[in-house]
Design a protein around this motif. Sequence first.
Motif, PDB file in Angstrom:
ATOM      1  N   THR A  74     -24.741   5.374  -0.832  1.00 22.51           N
ATOM      2  CA  THR A  74     -25.456   4.347  -1.593  1.00 22.51           C
ATOM      3  C   THR A  74     -24.617   3.761  -2.726  1.00 22.51           C
ATOM      4  OG1 THR A  74     -26.465   6.089  -2.944  1.00 22.51           O
ATOM      5  CG2 THR A  74     -27.733   5.277  -1.056  1.00 22.51           C
ATOM      6  N   ALA A  75     -23.491   4.382  -3.030  1.00 22.04           N
ATOM      7  CA  ALA A  75     -22.537   3.849  -4.016  1.00 22.04           C
ATOM      8  C   ALA A  75     -21.141   3.954  -3.406  1.00 22.04           C
ATOM      9  CB  ALA A  75     -22.626   4.623  -5.331  1.00 22.04           C
ATOM     10  N   PRO A  76     -20.867   3.123  -2.391  1.00 20.23           N
ATOM     11  CA  PRO A  76     -19.654   3.321  -1.575  1.00 20.23           C
ATOM     12  C   PRO A  76     -18.352   2.830  -2.189  1.00 20.23           C
ATOM     13  CG  PRO A  76     -20.879   1.428  -0.781  1.00 20.23           C
ATOM     14  CD  PRO A  76     -21.716   2.036  -1.868  1.00 20.23           C
ATOM     15  N   THR A  77     -18.395   2.213  -3.370  1.00 15.56           N
ATOM     16  CA  THR A  77     -17.175   1.612  -3.921  1.00 15.56           C
ATOM     17  C   THR A  77     -16.647   2.341  -5.155  1.00 15.56           C
ATOM     18  OG1 THR A  77     -18.468   0.005  -5.210  1.00 15.56           O
ATOM     19  CG2 THR A  77     -17.757  -0.662  -3.002  1.00 15.56           C
ATOM     20  N   GLU A  78     -16.981   3.624  -5.287  1.00 15.95           N
ATOM     21  CA  GLU A  78     -16.447   4.425  -6.388  1.00 15.95           C
ATOM     22  C   GLU A  78     -15.048   4.915  -6.029  1.00 15.95           C
ATOM     23  OE1 GLU A  78     -17.927   5.053  -9.399  1.00 15.95           O
ATOM     24  OE2 GLU A  78     -19.463   3.635  -8.749  1.00 15.95           O
ATOM     25  N   LEU A  79     -14.087   4.683  -6.916  1.00 14.18           N
ATOM     26  CA  LEU A  79     -12.724   5.133  -6.669  1.00 14.18           C
ATOM     27  C   LEU A  79     -12.637   6.652  -6.676  1.00 14.18           C
ATOM     28  CD1 LEU A  79     -10.821   2.597  -8.955  1.00 14.18           C
ATOM     29  CD2 LEU A  79     -10.732   2.656  -6.446  1.00 14.18           C
ATOM     30  N   ALA A  80     -11.722   7.192  -5.894  1.00 16.92           N
ATOM     31  CA  ALA A  80     -11.519   8.635  -5.832  1.00 16.92           C
ATOM     32  C   ALA A  80     -10.932   9.147  -7.150  1.00 16.92           C
ATOM     33  CB  ALA A  80     -10.596   8.989  -4.678  1.00 16.92           C
ATOM     34  N   ALA A  81     -11.112  10.437  -7.385  1.00 12.78           N
ATOM     35  CA  ALA A  81     -10.588  11.085  -8.587  1.00 12.78           C
ATOM     36  C   ALA A  81      -9.405  11.970  -8.230  1.00 12.78           C
ATOM     37  CB  ALA A  81     -11.682  11.933  -9.237  1.00 12.78           C
ATOM     38  N   GLY A  82      -8.552  12.215  -9.212  1.00 16.04           N
ATOM     39  CA  GLY A  82      -7.536  13.252  -9.097  1.00 16.04           C
ATOM     40  C   GLY A  82      -6.130  12.833  -8.754  1.00 16.04           C
ATOM     41  N   VAL A  83      -5.911  11.578  -8.361  1.00 17.60           N
ATOM     42  CA  VAL A  83      -4.547  11.126  -8.074  1.00 17.60           C
ATOM     43  C   VAL A  83      -3.879  10.734  -9.385  1.00 17.60           C
ATOM     44  CG1 VAL A  83      -3.188   9.247  -7.061  1.00 17.60           C
ATOM     45  CG2 VAL A  83      -4.892  10.441  -5.690  1.00 17.60           C
ATOM     46  N   ARG A  84      -2.711  11.285  -9.626  1.00 20.45           N
ATOM     47  CA  ARG A  84      -1.995  11.038 -10.881  1.00 20.45           C
ATOM     48  C   ARG A  84      -0.919   9.975 -10.736  1.00 20.45           C
ATOM     49  NH1 ARG A  84      -5.890  12.727 -12.466  1.00 20.45           N
ATOM     50  NH2 ARG A  84      -6.372  14.736 -13.424  1.00 20.45           N
ATOM     51  N   THR A  85      -0.155  10.054  -9.641  1.00 19.89           N
ATOM     52  CA  THR A  85       0.971   9.137  -9.441  1.00 19.89           C
ATOM     53  C   THR A  85       1.039   8.761  -7.974  1.00 19.89           C
ATOM     54  OG1 THR A  85       2.229  10.211 -11.217  1.00 19.89           O
ATOM     55  CG2 THR A  85       3.462   8.798  -9.699  1.00 19.89           C
ATOM     56  N   VAL A  86       1.299   7.488  -7.709  1.00 16.74           N
ATOM     57  CA  VAL A  86       1.596   7.035  -6.356  1.00 16.74           C
ATOM     58  C   VAL A  86       2.811   6.130  -6.430  1.00 16.74           C
ATOM     59  CG1 VAL A  86       0.796   5.808  -4.309  1.00 16.74           C
ATOM     60  CG2 VAL A  86      -0.824   7.159  -5.656  1.00 16.74           C
ATOM     61  N   VAL A  87       3.761   6.408  -5.565  1.00 13.85           N
ATOM     62  CA  VAL A  87       4.986   5.616  -5.478  1.00 13.85           C
ATOM     63  C   VAL A  87       5.047   4.986  -4.095  1.00 13.85           C
ATOM     64  CG1 VAL A  87       7.509   5.648  -5.664  1.00 13.85           C
ATOM     65  CG2 VAL A  87       6.143   7.225  -7.056  1.00 13.85           C
ATOM     66  N   VAL A  88       5.279   3.681  -4.042  1.00 11.17           N
ATOM     67  CA  VAL A  88       5.368   2.958  -2.765  1.00 11.17           C
ATOM     68  C   VAL A  88       6.724   2.263  -2.718  1.00 11.17           C
ATOM     69  CG1 VAL A  88       4.312   1.250  -1.253  1.00 11.17           C
ATOM     70  CG2 VAL A  88       2.870   2.564  -2.825  1.00 11.17           C
ATOM     71  N   ASN A  89       7.582   2.721  -1.812  1.00 16.90           N
ATOM     72  CA  ASN A  89       8.942   2.170  -1.711  1.00 16.90           C
ATOM     73  C   ASN A  89       9.656   2.178  -3.059  1.00 16.90           C
ATOM     74  OD1 ASN A  89       8.862   1.427   1.148  1.00 16.90           O
ATOM     75  ND2 ASN A  89       7.371  -0.112   0.506  1.00 16.90           N
ATOM     76  N   GLY A  90       9.471   3.269  -3.810  1.00 17.92           N
ATOM     77  CA  GLY A  90      10.129   3.421  -5.099  1.00 17.92           C
ATOM     78  C   GLY A  90       9.425   2.753  -6.259  1.00 17.92           C
ATOM     79  N   VAL A  91       8.379   1.994  -5.989  1.00 22.91           N
ATOM     80  CA  VAL A  91       7.624   1.301  -7.039  1.00 22.91           C
ATOM     81  C   VAL A  91       6.434   2.171  -7.451  1.00 22.91           C
ATOM     82  CG1 VAL A  91       6.228  -0.732  -7.577  1.00 22.91           C
ATOM     83  CG2 VAL A  91       8.301  -0.964  -6.186  1.00 22.91           C
TER      84      VAL A  91
END
Length: 519
Positions: free
Chosen positions: A475-492
Amino acid sequence: MKTLLLAGIAALTLGATSAPPEKVDLLIRGGTIYTGTAAPFIGDVAIRGDKIVAVAPHIAATATRVIDARGMIVAPGFIDAHTHMGGDLMSDDPAKRLVPAFLMQGVTTAFIGNDGGGDPDVAATLGSAAKKPVGINYATYVGFGAVREKVVGEDDRAPTPAELETMKGLVATAMCQGAIGFSTGLFYAPQSFSTTEEVIELAKEAGKRGGTYDSHIRDESSYTVGLEAAIDEELRIGREAHIPAHIAHIKALGVDVQGQAPQIIAKVEAARKAGQNVTADQYPWSASGTSLVASLIPLWAQDGGRPALLKRFDDPALTEKLRAGMTENMRKRGGPDSLLIVGGTYRNQTLAAVAKARGEDPVTAAIAAIRLGDAGVVSFNQSENDIKAFMQQPWVMTSSDASGGHPRVYGSFARKYDKYVVADHAITLRQFIERSSALTADTFQLAGRGHLRKGAFADVVVFDPKSYASRATYTAPTELAAGVRTVVVNGVVAVDGGAMTGKAGGRALAHVPTAGTCR
């Protein structure tokens, strides 16, 4: 002592040397590293430009920036094998193209064009990223539905020989433009009007160019041929088209087939033992996402598309047959209480609640809702025992089947961790990571992706094992996930300190066709 031994083994496995890189752009230090293949160890990941230059227990490099990952999990960026995010990735809105719902789970690569929806103009799909920067990497299928509608239309008929040749040409061209394979959605009209032989002829064009056959199979339930026969068809297409066969979002859908996971697993295992290349993906939810039409309207009534369907609603001669078919399809999905409408006028109401409010039976209410538009529905139709049985197979990778109105867009990878690793202990942390990264990359030949090792592209996720979890609900499907600290994509660095940076580091990933198969 055990940690030191693991670290030593890992260092040897990864080919670490005593000579550190001279200087790096980014050093992720002190996390528990899951490389995608090796046992976990405490160590560092060094990145220069868009590549990983070292992974080892300790890297004494000079870094422009150091990220302290102590107490965190460091893993290859996750790869989502089945999504419907092409609209966001091609959007004119730069914020949508970042795909925060994925990045905030650690997903750095997604496949689009699934279920037969992939645009045959693969060059345009892949070329879009150069003009409209994206937050994640993406690869695309050429889709049977898009090809068939372009040539045959929406009618229930076979293609003429000339039309079949035209469709084969479209698939071949798309593969030469970089499609990862050929996708179908044989459950959906007008693809459902095809014969197995027609699909085989088109799949051959992808197979000879090194692609994969990916399919939402003809029946995941008991609608037409049945689940087991649909799996048999998938395997036959793979064999006769000489192409790896991939089962999209594998499941046993509906009350008639719940509990059949062991039989389906046995069929796939037998095919694999016989030498056939067969894999699958799965989203970790007991509810699927579809539409009112797809879930309730018999296929014969979908012939000719929506205009023809609306005329059939008004044809008294068809009323009894149509209502009987809808009643049976509703039963298979568990009844009107099991269908949550997630779009349009009746958003966040079950079909049962809509019927009660309107003072009508559920079929009449469904027809009234469909007249307003084909709203999306969340359909609760799977058993936990089946979900876990499929998930535990080493050939089943993680996906989301991301589509609007369902929490799987925002929470699939995080949910698989917090429910099936932490809460239920259905799989291990290492299995979750490897089946969300390396398995997918290796299966689909994504060179340089899915692993943390020297020379690989720098797609990395750092997450807190204590707080990584899905917050999205039905019923609230657009809540962002918790717990990710860093994401790097192709070095960015796309996620920093648990927040989006707004930087678009993604790329379009073109599949390289088999040499000599494209002019």
